[in-house]
Structure formats: C-alpha cells, structure tokens
Design an enzyme around this catalytic site. Sequence first.
Site, PDB file in Angstrom:
ATOM      1  N   CYS A  81      -1.206  -7.869  -3.990  1.00 60.19           N
ATOM      2  CA  CYS A  81      -2.249  -8.745  -3.480  1.00 60.19           C
ATOM      3  C   CYS A  81      -2.265 -10.173  -4.032  1.00 60.19           C
ATOM      4  CB  CYS A  81      -3.598  -8.083  -3.705  1.00 60.19           C
ATOM      5  SG  CYS A  81      -4.931  -8.976  -2.924  1.00 60.19           S
ATOM      6  N   HIS A  97      -9.718 -12.248  -5.105  1.00 60.66           N
ATOM      7  CA  HIS A  97      -8.538 -11.737  -5.807  1.00 60.66           C
ATOM      8  C   HIS A  97      -7.524 -12.814  -6.180  1.00 60.66           C
ATOM      9  CE1 HIS A  97      -6.254  -7.676  -6.289  1.00 60.66           C
ATOM     10  NE2 HIS A  97      -6.956  -8.013  -7.349  1.00 60.66           N
TER      11      HIS A  97
END
Length: 135
Positions: A33, A90
């Site tokens: 990610c 993130h």
Amino acid sequence: MIHDRRLCDTPALDRLRATGITFEQHYTTAGICSPARGSLFTGLYPHRHGLLNNVHGTDALAGDLSRREATMGDVLRDAGYRTGYVGKWHLGTREGPGDRGFVDSRASDEYLERGERFRTYRELARAPTTKAVFT
C-alpha cells in the site's frame, strides 16, 4: 461500466468517461500500500519518494511521505483548486491529507495506530468535518 456490462446506472460517471480518458491497462509501482500510494500521489517511484514499505508497520523504514516531494494535493492547491480526499490515507503517521494540500477530507488511519477494527464509512460519516461541496 465494467467490461461494457452495466452493474448499475451511473449517468454522471458515464458522461465523465465519455469526455475523459480511459486506461485499458493498469500497473502499480509496488505490491504493498504505502509505496504504491506514494507513487500515485507524487508521480515518483518508491526509491525516489522514500516509502519503501508500509508506514504503519513496526518495520517501517519511513514514518511519513517526504516533505521534499509535492503531492497532487499540494500542486492542485497551489494552482488554486480546492481539493478533497476520501478514504484511507496510509501515507504517514504524523501527517494527513490536510497537511498535503487537501482542504476537505474524510480520511483516517487512526484504527491502525490504536489497534481498533476498521471503522465503517457510516461511522466516519457521523464524525464532525467541514462540509464539502462538489460541483
């Protein structure tokens, strides 16, 4: 539309697709990610923007996306756009979308730091925020 089979009526998205660009092949710069998001937001490969693994892990090599690199939010804000961000951030543990050019946001990585379950959109929708107007 997905593979020319309608799953539901999406007239606004259909108009956008008809006047925009359609990408037929998709690639990612990394299989995890944070590095992939860093590339999407900066236009750089992970070895350039500095996120080589996920920022929330105990083995994180970097805690935040480097301030040396501008994000699309920074560039759009500086060009006079009012930007919004929705979803999982993130890209850092100390900074969020508001620090990187996004004025309105519905983003949270808080559940990762506190070890909580993932908060649903309905829970986040009840949280106080600035009102976003998309025209």
